[in-house]
Design an enzyme around this catalytic site. Sequence first.
Site, short mmCIF file in Angstrom:
data_model
loop_
_atom_site.label_atom_id
_atom_site.label_comp_id
_atom_site.label_asym_id
_atom_site.label_seq_id
_atom_site.Cartn_x
_atom_site.Cartn_y
_atom_site.Cartn_z
CB ILE A 161 -0.97 0.01 1.20
CG1 ILE A 161 -2.05 1.09 1.03
CG2 ILE A 161 -0.22 0.15 2.53
CD1 ILE A 161 -3.17 1.03 2.05
N GLY B 233 3.52 1.74 -1.77
CA GLY B 233 4.16 1.91 -3.06
C GLY B 233 3.36 2.80 -4.00
CG LEU C 204 4.37 -9.71 1.13
CD1 LEU C 204 4.76 -9.15 -0.24
CD2 LEU C 204 2.95 -10.25 1.09
CG LEU D 182 -1.09 -3.87 -5.35
CD1 LEU D 182 -1.35 -2.37 -5.35
CD2 LEU D 182 -1.48 -4.50 -6.67
CB ALA E 90 6.69 -7.39 -5.51
CD GLN E 91 13.63 -6.34 -5.62
OE1 GLN E 91 13.54 -5.12 -5.84
NE2 GLN E 91 14.02 -7.19 -6.56
CB SER F 145 5.46 -7.93 -14.12
OG SER F 145 6.41 -7.15 -14.82
CD GLU G 28 10.84 -6.32 -17.14
OE1 GLU G 28 11.66 -7.21 -17.48
OE2 GLU G 28 10.94 -5.16 -17.52
CE1 TYR H 21 8.94 -7.73 -9.83
CE2 TYR H 21 9.03 -7.55 -12.23
CZ TYR H 21 8.38 -7.32 -11.03
OH TYR H 21 7.17 -6.68 -11.03
CE LYS I 64 5.44 -9.16 -9.64
NZ LYS I 64 4.27 -8.93 -8.76
NE ARG J 276 7.72 2.87 -11.94
CZ ARG J 276 7.66 1.56 -11.79
NH1 ARG J 276 7.53 1.03 -10.59
NH2 ARG J 276 7.69 0.77 -12.84
#
Length: 357
Positions: free
Chosen positions: A9, A11, A64, A85, A87-88, A130, A132, A153, A157, A188
């Site tokens: 939250i 982020g 987490l 939401l 994450a690293q 993502s 990615e 990453y 995901k 960001r």
Amino acid sequence: MKKAFITGITGQDGSYLAEFLLAKGYEVHGLIRRSSTFSTSRIDHIYIDPHEPGARLFLHYGDLSDSSQLTNLIYSVRPDEIYHLGAQSHVRVSFDTAEYTGDIVALGATRILEAVRQSGIQAKVYQASSSEMFGAAPPPQSEQTPFQPRSPYAVAKVYAFWMAKNYREAYSLFVSNGILFNHESPRRGATFVTRKITRAIARILAGKEKYVYLGNLEAKRDWGYAPEYVRAMWLMLQQEQPGDFVIGTGETHSVREFVAAAFAYAGLDWEDHVRIDPRYFRPLEVELLVADASKARQELGWEAKVTFNDLVKIMMDADMEALGLQTPGEGKKILSRHGIDTLDRALIEPATDRDDP
């Protein structure tokens, strides 16, 4: 009153989503990690002391990596909707912290899903996937495009994506994967390339810096505006059936194009201020990402409105204003045209002292 639970939250996405849900009349609960310093600057402007009448934003300590605590918390809160939401989320850093990234991104999602299953609540779950994950897959990338991840990453995901589908099919949980392409904003993180650029330009204009050091300028991404993307998350959980959705603008631009547009907006020649540092290159690069979001348009009624050039101007105005600089003001006009608050208070207001959650 609907009740939502948000990991991550504090982020960029979590803060915009919290605003969005509060405006919809939700009671919002957020997961934060304990720290000796406040890390809540993005949500301080919407925070109300929980002792005050009418408070609808509540923060809970947790992590987490702690499955039992997550299960207890979700059982206690009993949310109608869960937006996972947390994450690293820094791709380059994931090469340096591969094990930690896997634990938090891949297993963190598993812990959330298992917490829902064990608690027995009937919550709808949004899993933040993502672009990615597509990695080296040829563009445009849609829900049918096979994943070819090119970073720890992205691999993590992909694991989380398939675990979400597994829990959906094995246990009939309502779990939707949102495969979001790059989405940026004045909130960001300062180490992500778009914000690194706009923030550095403002500091150059203010005489605080002379150069900005970047990596691969040729990488191409599908960049959108984050507040529009959190609406897509919400729309996914308003459907009768869960599903997987690609979210993006359908346009692609290189880092070099972003650099040129941002410096030009500030009236500077980017070649005078940009330096390349090999440390910022990834061991494996993702060269080209562009979304095919036709499913989201057809089933969710969602499409991006803020263009690439609009995004650059919005971010530049915010970072310049944060340093007290006069701005061209085009970003504010764009936001006003779309009916969006022209002052991103989460960026320019300092964190306030307050009681622990």
